[in-house]
Design an enzyme around this catalytic site. Structure first.
Site, mmCIF file in Angstrom:
data_model
loop_
_atom_site.group_PDB
_atom_site.id
_atom_site.type_symbol
_atom_site.label_atom_id
_atom_site.label_comp_id
_atom_site.label_asym_id
_atom_site.label_seq_id
_atom_site.Cartn_x
_atom_site.Cartn_y
_atom_site.Cartn_z
ATOM 1 N N GLY A 23 0.778 -1.238 0.000
ATOM 2 C CA GLY A 23 0.000 0.000 0.000
ATOM 3 C C GLY A 23 0.804 1.279 0.000
ATOM 4 O O GLY A 23 0.301 2.316 0.426
ATOM 5 N N SER A 24 2.047 1.230 -0.539
ATOM 6 C CA SER A 24 2.813 2.484 -0.516
ATOM 7 C C SER A 24 2.175 3.528 -1.440
ATOM 8 O O SER A 24 2.209 4.720 -1.160
ATOM 9 C CB SER A 24 4.285 2.243 -0.876
ATOM 10 O OG SER A 24 4.414 1.852 -2.215
ATOM 11 N N ASN A 25 1.583 3.086 -2.538
ATOM 12 C CA ASN A 25 0.894 4.044 -3.419
ATOM 13 C C ASN A 25 -0.369 4.601 -2.760
ATOM 14 O O ASN A 25 -0.685 5.777 -2.929
ATOM 15 C CB ASN A 25 0.532 3.395 -4.758
ATOM 16 C CG ASN A 25 1.689 3.432 -5.725
ATOM 17 O OD1 ASN A 25 2.023 4.494 -6.251
ATOM 18 N ND2 ASN A 25 2.317 2.284 -5.941
ATOM 19 N N ASN A 114 -5.940 2.766 -12.752
ATOM 20 C CA ASN A 114 -5.088 1.681 -12.266
ATOM 21 C C ASN A 114 -3.635 2.068 -12.481
ATOM 22 O O ASN A 114 -3.286 2.637 -13.508
ATOM 23 C CB ASN A 114 -5.390 0.397 -13.043
ATOM 24 C CG ASN A 114 -4.470 -0.742 -12.643
ATOM 25 O OD1 ASN A 114 -4.267 -0.998 -11.442
ATOM 26 N ND2 ASN A 114 -3.895 -1.427 -13.621
ATOM 27 N N HIS A 116 0.133 0.684 -13.048
ATOM 28 C CA HIS A 116 0.806 -0.547 -13.475
ATOM 29 C C HIS A 116 2.299 -0.277 -13.604
ATOM 30 O O HIS A 116 2.703 0.757 -14.146
ATOM 31 C CB HIS A 116 0.215 -1.002 -14.815
ATOM 32 C CG HIS A 116 0.746 -2.323 -15.252
ATOM 33 N ND1 HIS A 116 0.244 -3.525 -14.775
ATOM 34 C CD2 HIS A 116 1.759 -2.635 -16.087
ATOM 35 C CE1 HIS A 116 0.926 -4.515 -15.309
ATOM 36 N NE2 HIS A 116 1.864 -4.006 -16.111
#
Ligand code: GAR
Length: 323
Positions: A23-25, A114, A116
């Site tokens: 979950g760093s983003n 999203n 990627h």
């Protein structure tokens, strides 16, 4: 069921983050937006009961809920109801590894982003996520990779690209070192893409047509074609380019001298033109400034010549006792 997803230009836009891993983003999005007053990460949903993202988001004060994969797959309505109850307008998939059902994608059509970890369309599709992507990029001997944020459609990793950032792949890079480099650009690309999407969905502040304004006021539908209101004329400040030429000479000092010493009326006309030079120049009207400068010069000469003539005539005439 399609929700009302229109974004109000003045209201806070709530976004939800879906994440399955570290979950760093997700954390980065909260840090980027939650202290402002335009975009708010209001909810985090996960499909992994023990995902590290859960604690991180809770620590940041973001409500975080876990739904097992069966719910995501068989009861998408439960997810949609949760999103609706939190007034979620946009969804950000930040390392979300669960398949999104068509119901969710269709309900939020064009409003799901999203992230990627490759330069899509390269290294996208089934099985291409996280470390798998970086490993494949290194094994293929690529010299560049990066991160892509795209709109989610019903096809995996195939929607329109919103933001893409590159990183160099060096000969001594490992999947881990490449992952770290890609993460760094993801932290820039994802907030940028969210902001871009919110901005593109926010209607411009255009004045309402007369018919729309009346229909709103009376609470009746408006079926007649709108009459556009006249846009107010904007007075732009002087363009910088127009000021790049130096200001023409104002001749103000000479205007004043000739007014006092020579001839009064043409001297005043010269002073008026001298004053116009700077005002025209700062309005960006270079031609007007040059014209005023020329006129000031001409009226100074007229004042001087008339002054010389009057004084020349005055002296002999006064000696002759006519004055
Ligand atoms: C990110 O690198 C993201 O690009 C990737 O998962 C990672 C999640 O990291 N997403 C995919 O591979 C999706 N196909 P994070 O949990 O630290 O944000």
């Amino acid at each position: 069921m399609l929700y009302e997803l229109c974004i109000d230009e003045k209201a806070m836009t709530n976004i939800a983050v879906f994440a399955s891993g570290t979950g760093s983003n997700a954390v980065n999005l909260v840090k980027a937006f939650n202290s402002g007053n335009r975009i708010h990460v209001a909810l985090c949903l996960t499909d992994k009961e023990n995902a590290p993202v859960i604690e991180k988001m809770k620590d940041l004060g973001v409500e975080t809920l876990f739904f097992p994969r069966s719910v995501w797959k068989e009861q998408p309505q439960v997810i949609l109801d949760t999103l609706r109850s939190h007034d979620i307008k946009i969804i950000a998939l930040a390392g979300f590894l669960c398949f999104l059902s068509d119901e969710i994608v269709n309900a939020y059509e064009g409003k799901i982003l999203n992230i990627h970890p490759s330069l899509l369309p390269a290294y996208g599709g089934k099985g291409m996520h996280g470390a798998n992507v970086h490993k494949a990029v290194i094994e293929a001997g690529e010299t560049k990779s990066g991160a892509t944020v795209h709109i989610v459609t019903n096809e995996i990793d195939a929607g329109p690209i919103v933001v893409q950032k590159e990183v160099a792949v060096l000969p001594d890079d490992t999947p881990e070192s490449l992952e770290a480099k890609v993460h760094d650009v993801e932290y820039i690309a994802f907030p940028e893409a969210v902001l871009k999407l919110v901005t593109s969905l926010t209607p411009p502040a255009v004045p309402k047509s007369v018919d729309d304004a009346w229909a709103d006021a009376l609470g009746v539908p408006n079926n007649v074609p709108p009459i556009p209101l006249q846009q107010p004329v904007k007075t732009e400040p002087a363009p910088v380019a127009a000021r790049q030429e130096p200001m023409p000479d104002t001749f103000l000092v000479w205007s004043v001298i000739t007014t006092i010493l020579c001839c009064f009326i043409p001297g005043i006309v010269a002073i008026i033109n001298s004053a116009k030079v700077s005002s025209k120049y700062y309005e960006g009207d270079m031609e007007g400034a040059k014209r005023a400068s020329r006129n000031a010069e001409i009226w100074i000469i007229v004042s001087f010549v008339l002054g010389v003539i009057t004084n020349t005539l005055y002296i002999p005439l006064s000696i002759a006792g006519l004055f």
